[in-house]
Scaffold this active site. Structure first.
Site, PDB file in Angstrom:
ATOM      1  N   LYS A   1      30.150   0.105  45.188  1.00 40.20           N
ATOM      2  CA  LYS A   1      28.610   0.071  45.240  1.00 40.20           C
ATOM      3  C   LYS A   1      28.381   1.551  44.574  1.00 40.20           C
ATOM      4  O   LYS A   1      27.286   1.922  43.840  1.00 40.20           O
ATOM      5  CB  LYS A   1      27.719  -0.223  46.266  1.00 40.20           C
ATOM      6  CG  LYS A   1      27.354  -1.915  46.155  1.00 40.20           C
ATOM      7  CD  LYS A   1      28.467  -2.805  46.542  1.00 40.20           C
ATOM      8  CE  LYS A   1      28.992  -3.196  45.601  1.00 40.20           C
ATOM      9  NZ  LYS A   1      30.142  -4.249  46.191  1.00 40.20           N
TER      10      LYS A   1
ATOM     11  N   GLY B   1      41.227 -11.371  36.029  1.00 37.50           N
ATOM     12  CA  GLY B   1      40.291 -11.959  36.997  1.00 37.50           C
ATOM     13  C   GLY B   1      38.996 -11.825  36.854  1.00 37.50           C
ATOM     14  O   GLY B   1      38.526 -10.473  36.721  1.00 37.50           O
TER      15      GLY B   1
ATOM     16  N   VAL C   1      33.949 -11.742  41.354  1.00 27.47           N
ATOM     17  CA  VAL C   1      33.040 -10.640  41.642  1.00 27.47           C
ATOM     18  C   VAL C   1      33.814  -9.328  41.771  1.00 27.47           C
ATOM     19  O   VAL C   1      33.183  -8.420  40.894  1.00 27.47           O
ATOM     20  CB  VAL C   1      32.753 -11.006  43.260  1.00 27.47           C
ATOM     21  CG1 VAL C   1      31.752  -9.774  43.652  1.00 27.47           C
ATOM     22  CG2 VAL C   1      32.166 -12.262  43.441  1.00 27.47           C
TER      23      VAL C   1
ATOM     24  N   ALA D   1      31.740  -9.361  53.761  1.00 23.62           N
ATOM     25  CA  ALA D   1      31.566  -8.445  54.889  1.00 23.62           C
ATOM     26  C   ALA D   1      30.629  -8.855  55.864  1.00 23.62           C
ATOM     27  O   ALA D   1      30.905  -9.188  57.233  1.00 23.62           O
ATOM     28  CB  ALA D   1      31.150  -7.176  54.678  1.00 23.62           C
TER      29      ALA D   1
ATOM     30  N   HIS E   1       1.416  -7.627  45.077  1.00 21.17           N
ATOM     31  CA  HIS E   1       1.502  -7.693  43.484  1.00 21.17           C
ATOM     32  C   HIS E   1       1.442  -6.275  43.160  1.00 21.17           C
ATOM     33  O   HIS E   1       0.545  -5.578  44.077  1.00 21.17           O
ATOM     34  CB  HIS E   1       0.346  -8.355  42.970  1.00 21.17           C
ATOM     35  CG  HIS E   1       0.097  -8.117  41.393  1.00 21.17           C
ATOM     36  ND1 HIS E   1       1.010  -8.502  40.408  1.00 21.17           N
ATOM     37  CD2 HIS E   1      -0.543  -7.062  40.726  1.00 21.17           C
ATOM     38  CE1 HIS E   1       0.768  -8.342  39.223  1.00 21.17           C
ATOM     39  NE2 HIS E   1      -0.371  -7.358  39.240  1.00 21.17           N
TER      40      HIS E   1
HETATM   41  C1  LIG Z   1      36.318  -3.949  45.885  1.00 19.29           C
HETATM   42  C2  LIG Z   1      35.855  -4.867  46.842  1.00 19.29           C
HETATM   43  C3  LIG Z   1      34.656  -4.979  46.899  1.00 19.29           C
HETATM   44  C4  LIG Z   1      33.998  -5.753  47.770  1.00 19.29           C
HETATM   45  N1  LIG Z   1      32.531  -5.892  47.803  1.00 19.29           N
HETATM   46  C5  LIG Z   1      31.956  -6.505  48.573  1.00 19.29           C
HETATM   47  C6  LIG Z   1      30.388  -6.626  48.763  1.00 19.29           C
HETATM   48  O1  LIG Z   1      29.860  -5.954  48.199  1.00 19.29           O
HETATM   49  N2  LIG Z   1      30.019  -7.305  49.894  1.00 19.29           N
HETATM   50  C7  LIG Z   1      30.644  -8.172  50.743  1.00 19.29           C
HETATM   51  O2  LIG Z   1      30.200  -8.823  51.633  1.00 19.29           O
HETATM   52  N3  LIG Z   1      32.084  -8.252  50.615  1.00 19.29           N
HETATM   53  C8  LIG Z   1      32.706  -7.252  49.786  1.00 19.29           C
HETATM   54  N4  LIG Z   1      34.143  -7.193  49.630  1.00 19.29           N
HETATM   55  C9  LIG Z   1      34.806  -7.917  50.699  1.00 19.29           C
HETATM   56  C10 LIG Z   1      34.701  -7.348  51.998  1.00 19.29           C
HETATM   57  O3  LIG Z   1      35.312  -6.048  51.993  1.00 19.29           O
HETATM   58  C11 LIG Z   1      35.620  -8.198  53.073  1.00 19.29           C
HETATM   59  O4  LIG Z   1      35.144  -9.468  53.025  1.00 19.29           O
HETATM   60  C12 LIG Z   1      35.435  -7.544  54.532  1.00 19.29           C
HETATM   61  O5  LIG Z   1      36.031  -6.130  54.247  1.00 19.29           O
HETATM   62  C13 LIG Z   1      36.288  -8.199  55.372  1.00 19.29           C
HETATM   63  O6  LIG Z   1      36.165  -7.743  56.589  1.00 19.29           O
HETATM   64  P1  LIG Z   1      37.085  -7.881  57.704  1.00 19.29           P
HETATM   65  O7  LIG Z   1      36.858  -7.182  59.128  1.00 19.29           O
HETATM   66  O8  LIG Z   1      37.559  -9.345  57.974  1.00 19.29           O
HETATM   67  O9  LIG Z   1      38.549  -7.480  57.137  1.00 19.29           O
HETATM   68  P2  LIG Z   1      38.776  -5.819  56.678  1.00 19.29           P
HETATM   69  O10 LIG Z   1      37.720  -5.263  56.214  1.00 19.29           O
HETATM   70  O11 LIG Z   1      39.857  -6.284  55.707  1.00 19.29           O
HETATM   71  O12 LIG Z   1      39.462  -5.016  57.952  1.00 19.29           O
HETATM   72  C14 LIG Z   1      40.768  -5.301  58.553  1.00 19.29           C
HETATM   73  C15 LIG Z   1      41.081  -4.272  59.136  1.00 19.29           C
HETATM   74  O13 LIG Z   1      42.178  -4.446  60.035  1.00 19.29           O
HETATM   75  C16 LIG Z   1      43.316  -3.639  60.003  1.00 19.29           C
HETATM   76  N5  LIG Z   1      44.482  -4.293  60.385  1.00 19.29           N
HETATM   77  C17 LIG Z   1      45.255  -5.347  59.777  1.00 19.29           C
HETATM   78  N6  LIG Z   1      46.215  -5.716  60.427  1.00 19.29           N
HETATM   79  C18 LIG Z   1      46.278  -4.964  61.667  1.00 19.29           C
HETATM   80  C19 LIG Z   1      46.940  -4.750  62.471  1.00 19.29           C
HETATM   81  N7  LIG Z   1      48.134  -5.510  62.805  1.00 19.29           N
HETATM   82  N8  LIG Z   1      46.978  -3.761  63.435  1.00 19.29           N
HETATM   83  C20 LIG Z   1      45.901  -2.683  63.385  1.00 19.29           C
HETATM   84  N9  LIG Z   1      45.086  -2.789  62.532  1.00 19.29           N
HETATM   85  C21 LIG Z   1      45.153  -4.110  61.454  1.00 19.29           C
HETATM   86  C22 LIG Z   1      43.265  -3.115  58.351  1.00 19.29           C
HETATM   87  O14 LIG Z   1      44.052  -1.790  58.433  1.00 19.29           O
HETATM   88  C23 LIG Z   1      41.719  -3.139  58.288  1.00 19.29           C
HETATM   89  O15 LIG Z   1      41.272  -2.115  58.350  1.00 19.29           O
HETATM   90  C24 LIG Z   1      34.678  -6.417  48.784  1.00 19.29           C
HETATM   91  C25 LIG Z   1      36.308  -6.290  48.645  1.00 19.29           C
HETATM   92  C26 LIG Z   1      36.734  -5.507  47.574  1.00 19.29           C
HETATM   93  C27 LIG Z   1      38.300  -5.287  47.726  1.00 19.29           C
END
Ligand SMILES: Cc1cc2nc3c(=O)[nH]c(=O)nc-3n(C[C@H](O)[C@H](O)[C@H](O)COP(=O)(O)OP(=O)(O)OC[C@H]3O[C@@H](n4cnc5c(N)ncnc54)[C@H](O)[C@@H]3O)c2cc1C
Length: 478
Positions: free
Chosen positions: A58, A188, A191, A327, A451
């Protein structure tokens, strides 16, 4: 003796860190384990979202949009700027600073809430024990009453275009280009591909998006998808549907990509190629063989509607489990699980998770599409209001797009809100709030909207559902 916690969270993304904060707020002794380090080799919390996802993308979308406006859109307001230039290094530096502030902010929040942070790789053992392995090879084992797995996702790799971090990159690489590529290929049209393609197209790259599917944005309402493709095309994004990449070859500073489409085998040369074909769950080294947690057939951790895994007291949330990879979905699952651990009956309405594509105009939606409802045999009334008829949009010189409200023909209950246009993400959130309270189109119609606002377009679309829009000719009258 190993330290004991009420809750141990593995992963500090928007799923994990939010779960940890909520658990701590509820008086549970909580730890959070994260392994990600930034380019200075420092622990960086916040996961994909803060480090290489939502926020940095963003930041670049906003910078590139400002550049585009200064270069091509200010004149209409009578503002002349002279030559407009982009300093990519400064733009990327600004993005990095925002990321640093936010990830430091998460560290501060965890500390303020009394969450113990462990740096290292977390692995679930049997009996709800968790092993933390540090980079120096040392390990320690922690005990937990409850474990939340929040390990997130990583980009899908494809053999026909292997990431080399130089010419062929994934989404992370595309957030860190040091110069605007002249010819940019994106594999791809999801999004992430569209957002990153937009950033570099606005800055002057010739962008070609290769999408294997014949249909553009299949999850979106067809009307919104069609308009979005038209608008992005006008902005210079060349989107090729039904284009299946078969091979790529890097030679010197460029890459030749081969793909098949309806016209047979094609070839195109790019200076950079972004592979953005989706993301897959991260479960590598996460579960010991006897941990007992099962995966589904696609490699996601198997959970029920409340994110409980097959092991009592072990939960999984966010991108590592079924559902939209977003997220806000991850965070709300984190809150739900923390509250359920604390004995509350929290749940999530998975039918009302908003989706947003942060192109300009934005495309956003919540609820069901017209085509899904028709396929389900639901009779609907549809109200559409174009931003071209909005005074606020005209004042802002931002009139592309429309708001579409879909309501059940029998009950008038709103079943979907779909927007392409300025502030679409914010307007759709209004739809989500209203739908959460079971709104009818008439309820929205009866409300007073300030408005002039973009929100009036939502009001007018709700009015149009029953042929009562004021600022357009209605298809049917009441
Ligand atoms: C370019 C891009 C743009 C995006 N834009 C948006 C958006 O605008 N809006 C939106 O809603 N979503 C967006 N997303 C998606 C969003 O980033 C993810 O859906 C979100 O981050 C998922 O959250 P999470 O906590 O499940 O996993 P993650 O954010 O992937 O976090 C997981 C964490 O766990 C850690 N981890 C993994 N395994 C281990 C382990 N065994 N031990 C310790 N740590 C570990 C990783 O290092 C990581 O930091 C975007 C993604 C990308 C790539």
């Amino acid at each position: 003796m190993s330290e004991k916690f009420d809750v141990i969270v593995i992963g500090a993304g928007p799923g994990g860190y939010v779960a940890a904060i909520r658990a701590a707020q509820l008086g549970l002794k909580t730890a959070c384990i994260e392994k990600y380090t930034d380019k200075d080799d420092k622990l960086a919390l916040g996961g994909t979202c803060l480090n290489v996802g939502c926020i940095p993308s963003k930041a670049l979308l906003d910078s590139s949009w400002k550049y585009h406006e200064a270069k091509d859109a200010f004149q209409v307001h009578g503002i002349s700027t002279g030559d407009v230039a982009i300093d990519v290094e400064t733009m990327i530096g600004r993005k990095d600073k925002i990321v640093k502030n936010l990830t430091a902010g998460v560290a501060g929040l965890l500390k303020a809430n009394g969450v113990t942070v462990y740096q290292g790789h977390g692995r679930l053992l049997s009996g709800k024990q968790v092993e933390v392995a540090q980079a120096d090879g040392s390990t320690q084992v922690l005990d937990a009453k409850n474990v939340i797995l929040a390990s997130g996702s990583r980009p899908v790799e494809i053999p026909s275009a292997q990431v080399d971090e130089q010419i062929i990159v994934d989404s992370t690489g595309a957030l860190a280009f040091t110069a605007v590529p002249k010819r940019l290929g994106v594999i791809g049209a999801g999004v992430i591909g569209l957002e990153l393609g937009s950033v570099w197209a606005r800055l002057g790259a010739e962008v070609t998006v290769l999408e294997a599917l014949d249909k553009f944005l299949p999850a979106a309402d067809e009307q919104i998808a069609k308009e979005t493709m038209k608008v992005l095309g006008k902005q210079g994004l060349k989107i090729l549907l039904g284009a299946r990449v078969t091979a790529s070859e890097v030679k010197g500073d460029e890459v030749t990509v081969k793909f098949n489409n309806a016209d047979g085998e094609q070839e195109q040369v790019f200076d950079k190629l972004v592979v953005a074909v989706g993301r897959r769950p991260v479960t590598t080294e996460l579960l010991a063989a006897d941990a007992g947690v099962t995966l589904d057939e696609r490699g996601y951790i198997f959970v029920d509607d409340h994110c409980a895994t097959s092991v009592p007291g072990v939960y999984a949330i966010g991108d590592v489990v079924r559902g939209l990879m977003l997220a806000h979905k991850a965070s709300e699952e984190g809150v739900m699980v923390a509250e359920r651990i604390a004995g509350q009956q929290s749940q999530i309405n998975y039918d009302l998770i908003p989706s947003v594509i942060y192109t300009h105009p934005e495309a956003a939606w919540v609820g069901k599409t017209e085509q899904t409802l028709k396929a389900e045999g639901v009779e609907v009334n549809v109200g559409v209001f174009p931003f071209a008829a909005s005074g606020r949009a005209m004042a802002a010189n931002d009139t592309t797009g429309l708001v579409k409200v879909i309501a059940c023909a029998k009950t008038d209950r709103v079943l979907g809100v779909h927007v392409l246009g300025p502030s679409a993400a914010e307007l759709v959130q209004q739809g989500a709030i209203a739908m959460e309270f079971g709104t009818s189109a008439e309820d929205l119609a009866m409300m007073v909207f300030a408005h002039p606002t973009m929100s009036e377009a939502l009001h007018e679309a709700a009015l149009a559902v029953n042929g009562r829009a004021i600022h357009i000719a209605n298809r049917k009258r009441r």
